[in-house]
Design a protein around this motif. Structure first.
Motif, PDB file in Angstrom:
ATOM      1  N   UNK A   1       0.831  -1.210   0.000  1.00  0.00           N
ATOM      2  CA  UNK A   1       0.000   0.000   0.000  1.00  0.00           C
ATOM      3  C   UNK A   1       0.864   1.257   0.000  1.00  0.00           C
ATOM      4  N   UNK A   2       1.975   1.214   0.711  1.00  0.00           N
ATOM      5  CA  UNK A   2       2.843   2.399   0.756  1.00  0.00           C
ATOM      6  C   UNK A   2       3.399   2.703  -0.634  1.00  0.00           C
ATOM      7  N   UNK A   3       3.648   1.676  -1.415  1.00  0.00           N
ATOM      8  CA  UNK A   3       4.151   1.880  -2.789  1.00  0.00           C
ATOM      9  C   UNK A   3       3.063   2.512  -3.656  1.00  0.00           C
TER      10      UNK A   3
ATOM     11  N   UNK B   1      -1.440  15.132   8.776  1.00  0.00           N
ATOM     12  CA  UNK B   1      -0.998  15.067   7.385  1.00  0.00           C
ATOM     13  C   UNK B   1       0.524  15.061   7.252  1.00  0.00           C
ATOM     14  N   UNK B   2       0.985  14.189   6.385  1.00  0.00           N
ATOM     15  CA  UNK B   2       2.387  14.140   5.990  1.00  0.00           C
ATOM     16  C   UNK B   2       2.378  13.639   4.557  1.00  0.00           C
ATOM     17  N   UNK B   3       3.065  14.324   3.667  1.00  0.00           N
ATOM     18  CA  UNK B   3       3.055  13.900   2.260  1.00  0.00           C
ATOM     19  C   UNK B   3       3.744  12.537   2.106  1.00  0.00           C
ATOM     20  N   UNK B   4       4.573  12.194   3.081  1.00  0.00           N
ATOM     21  CA  UNK B   4       5.204  10.877   3.103  1.00  0.00           C
ATOM     22  C   UNK B   4       4.335   9.966   3.989  1.00  0.00           C
TER      23      UNK B   4
ATOM     24  N   UNK C   1       4.015   9.272   8.181  1.00  0.00           N
ATOM     25  CA  UNK C   1       2.799   9.478   8.985  1.00  0.00           C
ATOM     26  C   UNK C   1       2.416   8.207   9.735  1.00  0.00           C
ATOM     27  N   UNK C   2       2.794   7.072   9.188  1.00  0.00           N
ATOM     28  CA  UNK C   2       2.427   5.769   9.755  1.00  0.00           C
ATOM     29  C   UNK C   2       3.570   5.149  10.567  1.00  0.00           C
ATOM     30  N   UNK C   3       4.570   5.952  10.889  1.00  0.00           N
ATOM     31  CA  UNK C   3       5.814   5.366  11.425  1.00  0.00           C
ATOM     32  C   UNK C   3       5.667   4.629  12.759  1.00  0.00           C
ATOM     33  N   UNK C   4       4.611   4.918  13.528  1.00  0.00           N
ATOM     34  CA  UNK C   4       4.460   4.241  14.829  1.00  0.00           C
ATOM     35  C   UNK C   4       3.662   2.933  14.734  1.00  0.00           C
TER      36      UNK C   4
END
Ligand code: SF4
Length: 134
Positions: free
Chosen positions: A11-13, A118-121, A125-128
């Motif tokens: 999904x991240x891709x 919001x984070x364009x990356x 944004x999902x890092x945790x």
């Protein structure tokens, strides 16, 4: 939970591919682009439900930027909601793993929430989400 991890990476891709096309848009315009109706039209491969099309949550202004939710947490024993959303739930599987059930929660699909996180990356944004997964 390799299923979730595999989905997350794939999904991240997909998310990044779309973001790479939207570099000229402002943050607000990016969020508007991710509205369900626009995504069904312009990004039919982003979600399998777009084919019908069908919403994952029955809310009028569904936004797909945060599929999945930054509040979701995965560990080897369980998944859970970091903000203990009152609309979240849990399901115990036969093998003992406890699954977070987000089916009745619309928190990440609302634009007021998306603007806050919001984070364009998307991965940043999902890092945790998977920091304790291994
Ligand atoms: S969708 Fe709702 S219940 Fe699920 S992790 Fe996010 S905030 Fe919590």
């Amino acid at each position: 939970m390799t299923g979730y991890k595999d989905w997350f990476e794939a999904h991240s891709i997909k998310h990044k591919k779309i973001m790479d096309k939207l570099t000229n848009l402002s943050d607000d315009e990016v969020i508007e682009y991710f509205r369900f109706d626009n995504m069904v039209q312009n990004e039919p491969d982003f979600c399998p439900l777009y084919k019908e099309p069908k919403k994952c949550h029955d809310i009028k202004e569904l936004n797909c930027y945060f599929c999945a939710c930054p509040n979701f947490r995965l560990t080897p024993q369980k998944s859970f909601c970091d903000i203990e959303s009152i609309n979240g739930g849990s399901i115990k599987a036969k093998d003992g793993f406890i699954h977070q059930d987000c089916s009745k929660c619309s928190v990440p699909h609302k634009e007021v929430y998306i603007k806050k996180k919001f984070d364009r990356d998307w991965k940043n944004a999902m890092k945790f989400v998977m920091k304790d997964a291994n």
